[in-house]
Design a protein around this motif. Sequence first.
Motif, PDB file in Angstrom:
ATOM      1  N   LYS A  57       1.122  -1.126   0.012  1.00 30.11           N
ATOM      2  CA  LYS A  57      -0.146  -0.068   0.061  1.00 30.11           C
ATOM      3  C   LYS A  57       0.875   1.417   0.139  1.00 30.11           C
ATOM      4  CE  LYS A  57      -3.788  -1.884   2.402  1.00 30.11           C
ATOM      5  NZ  LYS A  57      -4.884  -1.957   3.317  1.00 30.11           N
ATOM      6  N   GLY A  58       0.369   2.235  -0.837  1.00 30.02           N
ATOM      7  CA  GLY A  58       0.941   3.617  -0.529  1.00 30.02           C
ATOM      8  C   GLY A  58       2.148   3.824  -1.545  1.00 30.02           C
ATOM      9  N   LEU A  59       2.576   2.828  -2.451  1.00 33.04           N
ATOM     10  CA  LEU A  59       3.612   2.947  -3.345  1.00 33.04           C
ATOM     11  C   LEU A  59       3.086   3.866  -4.573  1.00 33.04           C
ATOM     12  CD1 LEU A  59       5.032  -0.467  -2.911  1.00 33.04           C
ATOM     13  CD2 LEU A  59       5.860   1.773  -1.968  1.00 33.04           C
ATOM     14  N   VAL A  60       3.996   4.733  -5.204  1.00 32.55           N
ATOM     15  CA  VAL A  60       3.719   5.222  -6.256  1.00 32.55           C
ATOM     16  C   VAL A  60       4.293   4.888  -7.625  1.00 32.55           C
ATOM     17  CG1 VAL A  60       3.644   7.761  -7.559  1.00 32.55           C
ATOM     18  CG2 VAL A  60       3.253   7.367  -5.063  1.00 32.55           C
ATOM     19  N   GLN A  61       5.565   4.679  -7.473  1.00 30.27           N
ATOM     20  CA  GLN A  61       6.197   4.527  -8.977  1.00 30.27           C
ATOM     21  C   GLN A  61       7.552   3.770  -8.540  1.00 30.27           C
ATOM     22  OE1 GLN A  61       7.294   7.518 -11.241  1.00 30.27           O
ATOM     23  NE2 GLN A  61       7.622   8.887  -9.285  1.00 30.27           N
ATOM     24  N   ARG A  62       8.320   3.429  -9.741  1.00 33.35           N
ATOM     25  CA  ARG A  62       9.748   2.535  -9.518  1.00 33.35           C
ATOM     26  C   ARG A  62       9.748   1.274  -8.866  1.00 33.35           C
ATOM     27  NH1 ARG A  62      13.298   8.203  -9.177  1.00 33.35           N
ATOM     28  NH2 ARG A  62      12.593   9.190 -11.147  1.00 33.35           N
ATOM     29  N   MET A  63       9.359   0.317  -9.092  1.00 26.58           N
ATOM     30  CA  MET A  63       9.379  -0.761  -8.438  1.00 26.58           C
ATOM     31  C   MET A  63      10.130  -1.909  -9.405  1.00 26.58           C
ATOM     32  SD  MET A  63       5.647  -0.467  -6.698  1.00 26.58           S
ATOM     33  CE  MET A  63       4.775   0.679  -7.711  1.00 26.58           C
ATOM     34  N   HIS A  80      -0.531  -3.022  -5.045  1.00 23.80           N
ATOM     35  CA  HIS A  80      -0.536  -1.420  -5.103  1.00 23.80           C
ATOM     36  C   HIS A  80       0.242  -0.690  -5.879  1.00 23.80           C
ATOM     37  CE1 HIS A  80      -2.755  -2.992  -1.669  1.00 23.80           C
ATOM     38  NE2 HIS A  80      -3.829  -2.309  -1.712  1.00 23.80           N
ATOM     39  N   TRP A  81      -0.100   0.228  -6.508  1.00 19.39           N
ATOM     40  CA  TRP A  81       0.826   1.481  -7.127  1.00 19.39           C
ATOM     41  C   TRP A  81      -0.185   2.654  -7.555  1.00 19.39           C
ATOM     42  CZ3 TRP A  81       0.290  -3.039  -9.580  1.00 19.39           C
ATOM     43  CH2 TRP A  81      -0.402  -3.161 -10.823  1.00 19.39           C
ATOM     44  N   MET A  82       0.512   3.846  -7.645  1.00 17.22           N
ATOM     45  CA  MET A  82      -0.430   4.919  -8.065  1.00 17.22           C
ATOM     46  C   MET A  82      -0.146   5.534  -9.301  1.00 17.22           C
ATOM     47  SD  MET A  82      -0.272   6.877  -4.601  1.00 17.22           S
ATOM     48  CE  MET A  82      -0.766   6.181  -3.119  1.00 17.22           C
ATOM     49  N   MET A  83       1.193   5.129  -9.890  1.00 26.53           N
ATOM     50  CA  MET A  83       1.586   5.527 -11.328  1.00 26.53           C
ATOM     51  C   MET A  83       1.712   4.274 -12.161  1.00 26.53           C
ATOM     52  SD  MET A  83       3.704   9.112 -10.769  1.00 26.53           S
ATOM     53  CE  MET A  83       4.023   9.385 -12.673  1.00 26.53           C
ATOM     54  N   TYR A  84       2.792   3.513 -11.898  1.00 25.87           N
ATOM     55  CA  TYR A  84       3.419   2.328 -12.496  1.00 25.87           C
ATOM     56  C   TYR A  84       4.087   1.555 -11.803  1.00 25.87           C
ATOM     57  CZ  TYR A  84       7.983   4.538 -13.355  1.00 25.87           C
ATOM     58  OH  TYR A  84       9.096   5.151 -13.192  1.00 25.87           O
ATOM     59  N   ALA A  85       4.450   0.347 -12.121  1.00 24.72           N
ATOM     60  CA  ALA A  85       5.058  -0.684 -11.233  1.00 24.72           C
ATOM     61  C   ALA A  85       6.498  -0.901 -11.786  1.00 24.72           C
ATOM     62  CB  ALA A  85       4.248  -2.042 -11.167  1.00 24.72           C
ATOM     63  N   PHE A 108      -6.119   5.898 -14.108  1.00 26.71           N
ATOM     64  CA  PHE A 108      -4.766   6.344 -14.363  1.00 26.71           C
ATOM     65  C   PHE A 108      -3.498   5.421 -13.874  1.00 26.71           C
ATOM     66  CE2 PHE A 108      -0.938   8.757 -12.848  1.00 26.71           C
ATOM     67  CZ  PHE A 108      -0.695   9.449 -14.015  1.00 26.71           C
ATOM     68  N   ALA A 109      -4.063   4.660 -12.812  1.00 25.94           N
ATOM     69  CA  ALA A 109      -2.707   3.581 -12.220  1.00 25.94           C
ATOM     70  C   ALA A 109      -2.868   2.278 -13.050  1.00 25.94           C
ATOM     71  CB  ALA A 109      -2.956   3.657 -11.015  1.00 25.94           C
ATOM     72  N   LYS A 110      -3.618   2.128 -14.124  1.00 21.30           N
ATOM     73  CA  LYS A 110      -3.707   0.771 -14.724  1.00 21.30           C
ATOM     74  C   LYS A 110      -2.682   0.340 -15.413  1.00 21.30           C
ATOM     75  CE  LYS A 110      -8.013  -0.395 -13.509  1.00 21.30           C
ATOM     76  NZ  LYS A 110      -8.270  -1.238 -12.592  1.00 21.30           N
ATOM     77  N   GLU A 111      -1.705   1.450 -15.707  1.00 24.05           N
ATOM     78  CA  GLU A 111      -0.331   1.131 -16.544  1.00 24.05           C
ATOM     79  C   GLU A 111       0.427   0.239 -15.519  1.00 24.05           C
ATOM     80  OE1 GLU A 111       2.527   3.547 -19.578  1.00 24.05           O
ATOM     81  OE2 GLU A 111       1.903   4.297 -17.766  1.00 24.05           O
ATOM     82  N   VAL A 112       0.877  -1.168 -15.581  1.00 25.31           N
ATOM     83  CA  VAL A 112       1.853  -1.926 -15.125  1.00 25.31           C
ATOM     84  C   VAL A 112       3.329  -1.483 -15.375  1.00 25.31           C
ATOM     85  CG1 VAL A 112       2.657  -4.082 -14.590  1.00 25.31           C
ATOM     86  CG2 VAL A 112       0.313  -3.820 -14.779  1.00 25.31           C
ATOM     87  N   ASN A 113       3.512  -1.312 -16.578  1.00 28.59           N
ATOM     88  CA  ASN A 113       4.792  -1.186 -17.012  1.00 28.59           C
ATOM     89  C   ASN A 113       4.966   0.213 -17.709  1.00 28.59           C
ATOM     90  OD1 ASN A 113       5.762  -3.533 -16.271  1.00 28.59           O
ATOM     91  ND2 ASN A 113       4.656  -4.507 -17.889  1.00 28.59           N
TER      92      ASN A 113
END
Length: 152
Positions: A57-63, A80-85, A108-113
């Motif tokens: 939970k609460g992660l945004v990007q760069r994983m 969970h992610w808010m922008m991309y994984a 907006f956050a449906k982008e996995v990559n």
Amino acid sequence: MSNCMDGLIDANEGSTAITISNSHFTRHNDVMLFGASDSYSPGAMIQITVAFNHFGKGLVQRMPRCRWGFVHVVNNDYTHWMMYAVGGSQHPTIISQGNRYIAPPTLFAKEVNKWGIAEVRQEGYHQAKPGSFVTRLTRFSGALDCFPQRPC
């Protein structure tokens, strides 16, 4: 790992032979960055494995976000992610195997990559387990419950 001043994990200046495993990440914007600069080409030597982690939970990007090098992303749980994984730029090779991605409900956050200039391979399960195994593989990720003078 959570809520840090900068990236939770950054590997740069040609750092290599790194494994990041069995960790639980929460509440942070820039989780992992591999390669500090688009202009630092010695970063092409980076070799990193990201395995058996839970991105919660609460992660945004760069994983992670990868610049240059070779990165193997295997058997991680992305809930969970808010922008991309996972993202890449500056010609990294990213091999993604057996990861489980559960997209957040926001459109907006449906982008996995998120790929700039990257070679990405979503591959079979040679040594990786299928995504259906990820819950079992990551259930004990995170800090050990250890105490001084006692075995973990």
